[in-house]
Design an enzyme around this catalytic site. Structure first.
Site, mmCIF file in Angstrom:
data_model
loop_
_atom_site.group_PDB
_atom_site.id
_atom_site.type_symbol
_atom_site.label_atom_id
_atom_site.label_comp_id
_atom_site.label_asym_id
_atom_site.label_seq_id
_atom_site.Cartn_x
_atom_site.Cartn_y
_atom_site.Cartn_z
ATOM 1 N N ARG A 44 0.870 -1.065 0.094
ATOM 2 C CA ARG A 44 0.071 0.049 -0.112
ATOM 3 C C ARG A 44 0.821 1.216 0.013
ATOM 4 O O ARG A 44 1.796 1.442 0.830
ATOM 5 C CB ARG A 44 -0.856 -0.173 1.206
ATOM 6 N N THR A 57 -1.361 7.486 -0.339
ATOM 7 C CA THR A 57 -2.562 7.396 -0.932
ATOM 8 C C THR A 57 -3.511 5.946 -0.370
ATOM 9 O O THR A 57 -4.617 5.956 -0.769
ATOM 10 C CB THR A 57 -2.612 7.241 -2.400
ATOM 11 N N ASP A 71 0.700 -3.632 12.091
ATOM 12 C CA ASP A 71 0.910 -4.001 10.573
ATOM 13 C C ASP A 71 1.098 -5.478 10.764
ATOM 14 O O ASP A 71 2.481 -6.064 11.113
ATOM 15 C CB ASP A 71 2.314 -3.274 10.043
ATOM 16 N N ASP A 85 4.982 -6.551 9.099
ATOM 17 C CA ASP A 85 5.835 -6.395 9.842
ATOM 18 C C ASP A 85 5.966 -7.314 10.929
ATOM 19 O O ASP A 85 7.125 -7.527 11.661
ATOM 20 C CB ASP A 85 5.749 -4.810 10.391
HETATM 21 C C1 PRP Z 1 -1.211 -4.489 4.377
HETATM 22 C C2 PRP Z 1 -1.847 -5.830 4.514
HETATM 23 C C3 PRP Z 1 -2.772 -5.776 3.400
HETATM 24 C C4 PRP Z 1 -2.970 -4.526 2.934
HETATM 25 C C5 PRP Z 1 -4.207 -3.884 3.599
HETATM 26 O O1 PRP Z 1 -0.011 -4.731 3.380
HETATM 27 O O2 PRP Z 1 -1.108 -6.923 4.917
HETATM 28 O O3 PRP Z 1 -2.049 -6.506 2.036
HETATM 29 O O4 PRP Z 1 -2.108 -3.904 3.947
HETATM 30 O O5 PRP Z 1 -4.767 -2.814 3.273
HETATM 31 P P1 PRP Z 1 -5.808 -2.655 2.175
HETATM 32 O O6 PRP Z 1 -7.302 -3.257 2.313
HETATM 33 O O7 PRP Z 1 -6.135 -1.093 2.443
HETATM 34 O O8 PRP Z 1 -5.365 -2.772 0.467
HETATM 35 P P2 PRP Z 1 1.294 -3.695 3.463
HETATM 36 O O9 PRP Z 1 1.029 -2.875 2.367
HETATM 37 O O10 PRP Z 1 1.637 -3.146 4.801
HETATM 38 O O11 PRP Z 1 2.545 -4.702 2.766
HETATM 39 P P3 PRP Z 1 3.132 -5.922 3.728
HETATM 40 O O12 PRP Z 1 2.114 -6.964 3.702
HETATM 41 O O13 PRP Z 1 4.298 -6.043 2.637
HETATM 42 O O14 PRP Z 1 3.494 -5.396 5.005
#
Ligand code: PRP
Length: 209
Positions: A103, A107, A199, A202
Site C-alpha cells: 500500500r 494514497t 501491521d 511487519d
Molecule cells: C497491508 C496488509 C494488506 C493491505 C491491507 O499490506 O497486509 O495487504 O495492507 O490494506 P488495504 O485493504 O487497504 O489494501 P502492506 O501494504 O503493509 O504490505 P506488507 O504485507 O508487505 O507489509
C-alpha cells in the site's frame, strides 16, 4: 453461500486475542496466524465439491470421496505468506500463485509489484490470503487478477477486516465469499484497522520500525 462469513468459534476468539496483543513476539504471532488460518480454512472449504473414489482398506473395498476441484492458493505478499503453510497443509494438491502488492503510504492505494498468474486454464476455486483487509484495495486487485484468469469461485481469507472494507467488497463483488475472524469498526487517518493488530507483515517478519 456468498458474502461475508464472520467465523464464531471460541478458538478463534482465543487465538485472535493473543494475536492482537502488542507484546506478542513475532514467533508466537506467526503461530497464532497459522492457527487462525486453519480455522478460517476449515470454514472456507466446508462446501467444496467431492467425487467418489474407490479405495481398498486393509479389510475391504469402499467408495470414498476426493476433492473434485482444482484449487489455487493466492497469497498477497508479504503478509499473506503467513497463511500459506496451513492452507497447503489442508490442500496439499493446491497450486500457489503469489501476488506482490504494497500500500502506498500516502494514497493507501495498492501498488502491484509481482503477478505471475497465468492467463488461461484457470483453477476452479481460488483462495486469496491476506491477514488484513483494511480499505479492501489490495484484495480488490487480487480478485480482479483472479477474474482476469477466469476463476469463477473466489474466496477471501482474512484474519481481521474493517467494516468499511467488507462493505466495499460486498457492494462491488457480491459473488465473492469472504471469511474473517473479526470485523473491526473503523479505519484511522492512515487507513489502519482499529483496534486491529498493527501491521501484520511487519509483525510476521519482525520488521517493525
Ligand atoms: C497491508 C496488509 C494488506 C493491505 C491491507 O499490506 O497486509 O495487504 O495492507 O490494506 P488495504 O485493504 O487497504 O489494501 P502492506 O501494504 O503493509 O504490505 P506488507 O504485507 O508487505 O507489509
Amino acid at each position: 453461500m456468498t458474502g461475508v462469513h464472520l467465523i464464531h468459534h471460541p478458538l478463534v476468539e482465543h487465538h485472535l486475542t493473543i494475536l492482537r496483543e502488542k507484546s506478542t513476539h513475532p514467533s508466537l504471532f506467526r503461530q497464532q496466524t497459522h492457527r487462525l488460518a486453519t480455522l478460517l480454512a476449515s470454514a472456507a472449504t466446508a462446501d467444496l465439491p467431492l467425487r467418489p473414489l474407490n479405495v481398498q482398506t486393509p479389510l475391504c473395498q469402499i467408495e470414498g470421496q476426493t476433492l473434485a476441484v482444482r484449487i489455487a492458493i493466492v497469497p498477497i505478499l508479504r503478509a499473506g505468506l503467513g497463511l500459506v503453510e496451513p492452507l497447503q497443509e489442508l490442500l496439499p494438491d493446491a497450486e500457489v500463485w503469489h501476488l506482490g502488492m504494497y500500500r502506498d503510504e500516502k494514497t493507501a492505494q495498492p501498488i502491484e509489484y509481482y503477478c505471475k498468474l497465468p492467463d488461461q486454464d484457470p483453477c476452479d476455486v481460488g483462495f486469496v490470503l491476506d491477514p488484513m483487509l483494511a480499505t479492501g484495495g489490495s484484495v480488490v486487485s487480487a480478485i480482479e487478477a483472479l477474474q482476469r484468469w477466469g476463476c469463477g469461485d473466489i474466496r477471501v481469507l482474512s484474519v481481521i477486516a474493517s467494516q468499511p472494507g467488507v462493505d466495499r467488497l460486498n457492494r462491488d463483488f457480491p459473488e465473492v465469499n469472504i471469511f474473517v475472524a473479526a470485523i473491526d469498526p473503523i479505519l484511522n487517518d492512515q487507513k489502519f484497522i482499529v483496534p486491529g493488530l498493527g501491521d501484520a507483515g511487519d509483525r510476521i517478519f519482525n520488521t517493525m520500525r
